[in-house]
Write a protein that holds these residues in place. Structure first.
Motif, PDB file in Angstrom:
ATOM      1  N   PRO A 119       0.946  -1.215  -0.175  1.00 17.46           N
ATOM      2  CA  PRO A 119       0.029   0.054   0.015  1.00 17.46           C
ATOM      3  C   PRO A 119       0.789   1.249  -0.044  1.00 17.46           C
ATOM      4  CG  PRO A 119      -0.784  -1.575   1.605  1.00 17.46           C
ATOM      5  CD  PRO A 119       0.438  -2.180   1.042  1.00 17.46           C
ATOM      6  N   LEU A 120       2.007   1.200   0.704  1.00 16.42           N
ATOM      7  CA  LEU A 120       2.903   2.469   0.759  1.00 16.42           C
ATOM      8  C   LEU A 120       3.383   2.687  -0.564  1.00 16.42           C
ATOM      9  CD1 LEU A 120       4.247   3.917   3.157  1.00 16.42           C
ATOM     10  CD2 LEU A 120       5.872   2.163   3.065  1.00 16.42           C
ATOM     11  N   PHE A 121       4.024   1.628  -1.207  1.00 21.79           N
ATOM     12  CA  PHE A 121       4.760   1.667  -2.486  1.00 21.79           C
ATOM     13  C   PHE A 121       3.502   2.109  -3.572  1.00 21.79           C
ATOM     14  CE2 PHE A 121       8.456  -1.278  -1.832  1.00 21.79           C
ATOM     15  CZ  PHE A 121       8.977  -0.577  -0.879  1.00 21.79           C
ATOM     16  N   ARG A 122       2.541   1.518  -3.531  1.00 22.34           N
ATOM     17  CA  ARG A 122       1.482   1.798  -4.613  1.00 22.34           C
ATOM     18  C   ARG A 122       1.041   3.389  -4.492  1.00 22.34           C
ATOM     19  NH1 ARG A 122      -3.808   1.594  -3.225  1.00 22.34           N
ATOM     20  NH2 ARG A 122      -3.321   0.006  -1.579  1.00 22.34           N
ATOM     21  N   SER A 123       0.819   3.866  -3.188  1.00 21.70           N
ATOM     22  CA  SER A 123       0.404   5.119  -3.148  1.00 21.70           C
ATOM     23  C   SER A 123       1.392   6.198  -3.298  1.00 21.70           C
ATOM     24  CB  SER A 123       0.023   5.465  -1.615  1.00 21.70           C
ATOM     25  OG  SER A 123       0.821   5.329  -0.770  1.00 21.70           O
ATOM     26  N   VAL A 158       5.909 -14.299  -7.711  1.00 21.15           N
ATOM     27  CA  VAL A 158       6.617 -12.901  -7.926  1.00 21.15           C
ATOM     28  C   VAL A 158       6.640 -12.695  -9.370  1.00 21.15           C
ATOM     29  CG1 VAL A 158       8.923 -11.895  -7.787  1.00 21.15           C
ATOM     30  CG2 VAL A 158       7.966 -13.255  -5.743  1.00 21.15           C
ATOM     31  N   GLU A 159       6.424 -13.721 -10.204  1.00 21.81           N
ATOM     32  CA  GLU A 159       6.545 -13.107 -11.627  1.00 21.81           C
ATOM     33  C   GLU A 159       5.063 -12.606 -12.031  1.00 21.81           C
ATOM     34  OE1 GLU A 159       8.584 -15.969 -14.324  1.00 21.81           O
ATOM     35  OE2 GLU A 159       6.632 -16.177 -15.455  1.00 21.81           O
ATOM     36  N   SER A 160       4.058 -13.062 -11.282  1.00 18.68           N
ATOM     37  CA  SER A 160       2.628 -12.311 -11.400  1.00 18.68           C
ATOM     38  C   SER A 160       2.558 -11.077 -10.826  1.00 18.68           C
ATOM     39  CB  SER A 160       1.738 -13.256 -10.677  1.00 18.68           C
ATOM     40  OG  SER A 160       1.517 -14.497 -11.697  1.00 18.68           O
ATOM     41  N   LEU A 161       3.186 -10.923  -9.510  1.00 20.74           N
ATOM     42  CA  LEU A 161       3.373  -9.567  -8.850  1.00 20.74           C
ATOM     43  C   LEU A 161       3.988  -8.581  -9.805  1.00 20.74           C
ATOM     44  CD1 LEU A 161       3.302  -7.837  -6.142  1.00 20.74           C
ATOM     45  CD2 LEU A 161       5.451  -8.798  -5.673  1.00 20.74           C
ATOM     46  N   HIS A 162       5.336  -8.841 -10.317  1.00 25.44           N
ATOM     47  CA  HIS A 162       5.804  -7.921 -11.123  1.00 25.44           C
ATOM     48  C   HIS A 162       4.913  -7.605 -12.216  1.00 25.44           C
ATOM     49  CE1 HIS A 162       8.654  -7.873 -15.130  1.00 25.44           C
ATOM     50  NE2 HIS A 162       9.133  -6.885 -14.142  1.00 25.44           N
ATOM     51  N   ASP A 163       4.260  -8.159 -12.897  1.00 26.17           N
ATOM     52  CA  ASP A 163       3.271  -7.926 -13.931  1.00 26.17           C
ATOM     53  C   ASP A 163       1.977  -6.934 -13.133  1.00 26.17           C
ATOM     54  OD1 ASP A 163       2.869  -8.286 -16.615  1.00 26.17           O
ATOM     55  OD2 ASP A 163       1.080  -9.598 -16.338  1.00 26.17           O
ATOM     56  N   GLU A 164       1.801  -7.126 -11.888  1.00 28.93           N
ATOM     57  CA  GLU A 164       0.913  -6.318 -11.354  1.00 28.93           C
ATOM     58  C   GLU A 164       1.225  -5.012 -10.950  1.00 28.93           C
ATOM     59  OE1 GLU A 164      -0.374  -8.774  -8.161  1.00 28.93           O
ATOM     60  OE2 GLU A 164      -1.073 -10.585  -9.418  1.00 28.93           O
ATOM     61  N   ASN A 169       5.470   1.835 -11.024  1.00 31.68           N
ATOM     62  CA  ASN A 169       6.514   2.223 -10.840  1.00 31.68           C
ATOM     63  C   ASN A 169       7.221   1.515  -9.744  1.00 31.68           C
ATOM     64  OD1 ASN A 169       8.804   3.798 -11.737  1.00 31.68           O
ATOM     65  ND2 ASN A 169       8.583   5.323 -10.197  1.00 31.68           N
ATOM     66  N   ILE A 170       6.881   0.243  -9.336  1.00 29.81           N
ATOM     67  CA  ILE A 170       7.397  -0.363  -8.437  1.00 29.81           C
ATOM     68  C   ILE A 170       8.440  -1.421  -8.983  1.00 29.81           C
ATOM     69  CG2 ILE A 170       6.889  -2.204  -6.700  1.00 29.81           C
ATOM     70  CD1 ILE A 170       4.175  -0.670  -6.398  1.00 29.81           C
ATOM     71  N   ASN A 171       9.679  -1.447  -8.563  1.00 33.16           N
ATOM     72  CA  ASN A 171      10.662  -2.543  -9.168  1.00 33.16           C
ATOM     73  C   ASN A 171      10.574  -3.825  -8.395  1.00 33.16           C
ATOM     74  OD1 ASN A 171      11.931  -0.605 -11.198  1.00 33.16           O
ATOM     75  ND2 ASN A 171      12.531   0.171  -9.281  1.00 33.16           N
ATOM     76  N   THR A 172      10.505  -4.871  -9.101  1.00 32.65           N
ATOM     77  CA  THR A 172      10.425  -6.194  -8.628  1.00 32.65           C
ATOM     78  C   THR A 172      11.512  -6.971  -9.188  1.00 32.65           C
ATOM     79  OG1 THR A 172       8.101  -6.029  -8.410  1.00 32.65           O
ATOM     80  CG2 THR A 172       8.903  -8.153  -7.994  1.00 32.65           C
ATOM     81  N   HIS A 173      12.379  -7.649  -8.222  1.00 29.50           N
ATOM     82  CA  HIS A 173      13.396  -8.317  -8.665  1.00 29.50           C
ATOM     83  C   HIS A 173      13.355  -9.737  -7.653  1.00 29.50           C
ATOM     84  CE1 HIS A 173      14.749  -5.328 -11.340  1.00 29.50           C
ATOM     85  NE2 HIS A 173      14.844  -4.490 -10.359  1.00 29.50           N
ATOM     86  N   LEU A 174      13.707 -10.971  -8.539  1.00 31.32           N
ATOM     87  CA  LEU A 174      14.116 -12.252  -7.996  1.00 31.32           C
ATOM     88  C   LEU A 174      15.538 -12.230  -8.044  1.00 31.32           C
ATOM     89  CD1 LEU A 174      11.209 -14.382  -9.689  1.00 31.32           C
ATOM     90  CD2 LEU A 174      11.764 -14.377  -7.372  1.00 31.32           C
ATOM     91  N   LEU A 175      16.174 -12.324  -6.962  1.00 29.16           N
ATOM     92  CA  LEU A 175      17.658 -12.658  -7.203  1.00 29.16           C
ATOM     93  C   LEU A 175      17.862 -14.094  -6.927  1.00 29.16           C
ATOM     94  CD1 LEU A 175      18.486 -10.001  -4.415  1.00 29.16           C
ATOM     95  CD2 LEU A 175      18.630  -9.782  -6.839  1.00 29.16           C
ATOM     96  N   VAL A 176      18.392 -14.778  -8.266  1.00 28.62           N
ATOM     97  CA  VAL A 176      18.588 -16.343  -8.086  1.00 28.62           C
ATOM     98  C   VAL A 176      19.919 -16.400  -8.030  1.00 28.62           C
ATOM     99  CG1 VAL A 176      18.070 -18.172  -9.630  1.00 28.62           C
ATOM    100  CG2 VAL A 176      16.683 -16.284  -9.978  1.00 28.62           C
TER     101      VAL A 176
END
Ligand SMILES: NC(=O)c1ccc[n+]([C@@H]2O[C@H](COP(=O)([O-])OP(=O)(O)OC[C@H]3O[C@@H](n4cnc5c(N)ncnc54)[C@H](OP(=O)(O)O)[C@@H]3O)[C@@H](O)[C@H]2O)c1
Length: 294
Positions: A119-123, A158-164, A169-176
């Motif tokens: 909610p914080l990042f979204r707002s 997380v792949e779905s979250l990234h799409d959402e 403007n929220i960056n999403t990364h999976l560190l493999v």
């Protein structure tokens, strides 16, 4: 601009080192651990605030912790879902309780933490979400199913979250991550423990994993000090990532990560070459175009 990071699992390993790497680059960090005594070394550091946090707590408790964390420096810019452990055992021997315990930390812990921060990042339409995944999400081995499934599931979610959230403007990364020299496989942490009722048919499978872990512990190819530097590079777009605008969702770390991910892709390509005709033989004859997911 300095950033404020919220990191889970800072009592040891990558989390602990990451706290120091973040502060060394001029950012600030809320370091969390389920046992806050393990964070004592950070107490006098002006760039660090500490907070007790068990990622398996109920959502309302996690929400309250994130609220507390927000009050520490007045903002949160980066969430690192780092807390995790390695559970082992063959399917027939592990219990539903064992599987839940693994998922409560590695999967639901990360999911619930992220749900609290979103909610914080979204707002304010900015923020970075990091998830610590593993080569175990790319390769399942005998007796390694608990850990692998938790990280496979994490990657899917997380792949779905990234799409959402990318339009926010929220960056999403999976560190493999490949194998890094932390305490993760030590006897009091992730070293495989056999069930109380072992089934002899699985002795060799379990033993192969255990012996591999024993031979690996303390000799992992990855240097965790360098891993945390690269993680800070990802968030701050520094080092070789200087000025890189769009980083991919998945970021491998470690030469073994590159190797295992590449092998999986090559195997998948071969499989598709071999079975494409067979697979396509199930289509309706009058198939019409349907919307693509990509
Ligand atoms: N090292 C590797 O080779 C490697 C490879 C791929 C991925 N990873 C991932 O990297 C992350 C960090 O692992 P590491 O290598 O640094 O291992 P580590 O030294 O064992 O650190 C794991 C951290 O997670 C914490 N943790 C476990 N359960 C928790 C919970 N319920 N709530 C809050 N914190 C919890 C631990 O805290 P306690 O001290 O309280 O147990 C510890 O601080 C994990 O997600 C792991 O799966 C590691």
């Amino acid at each position: 601009m300095t950033k404020v990071w919220l990191v889970t699992g800072c009592s040891s390993g990558l989390g602990k080192l990451l706290v120091l790497a973040i502060v060394a680059r001029g950012d600030r960090v809320i370091a969390t651990a389920r046992n806050v005594a393990a964070l004592k070394q950070f107490e006098d550091n002006p760039g660090v605030r500490t907070l007790q946090l068990d990622v398996t707590a109920e959502q309302d408790i996690i929400d309250a912790k994130v609220h507390d964390a927000l009050g520490k420096f007045g903002q949160i810019d980066v969430l690192v879902n780092n807390a995790g452990f390695v559970g082992s055992g063959v399917w027939e021997e592990v219990s539903h309780k064992d599987a839940l315990r693994q998922f409560e930390t590695n999967f639901f812990g990360a999911m619930n933490m992220t749900r609290s921060v979103l909610p914080l990042f979204r707002s304010r339409k900015s923020g970075t979400l990091l998830f610590v995944s593993s080569i175990a999400a790319w390769l399942g081995v005998g007796a390694g199913g608990l850990y692998s499934s938790s990280k496979f599931a994490l990657e899917g979610a997380v792949e779905s979250l990234h799409d959402e959230v990318k339009h926010l403007n929220i960056n999403t990364h999976l560190l493999v991550l490949g194998q890094f020299r932390t305490e993760i496989l030590s006897a009091d942490r992730g070293l495989a423990r056999r069930s109380e009722n072992p089934i002899p048919e699985y002795d060799a499978i379990f033993d192969a994993l255990l012996q591999r872990q024993i031979a690996t512990d303390g000799k992992q190819p990855g240097d965790p000090q360098l891993a945390v530097q690269r993680i800070v590079d990802v968030v701050r777009r520094e080092g070789v990532l200087h000025n890189v605008e769009n980083l991919p969702l998945r970021i491998p770390l470690g030469s073994d990560a590159v190797e295992i991910m590449r092998r999986k892709c090559e195997e998948t390509m071969r499989l598709l070459d071999d079975l494409a005709l067979f697979a396509k033989s199930t289509d309706f004859a009058d198939v019409h175009a349907v919307p693509s997911y990509r």
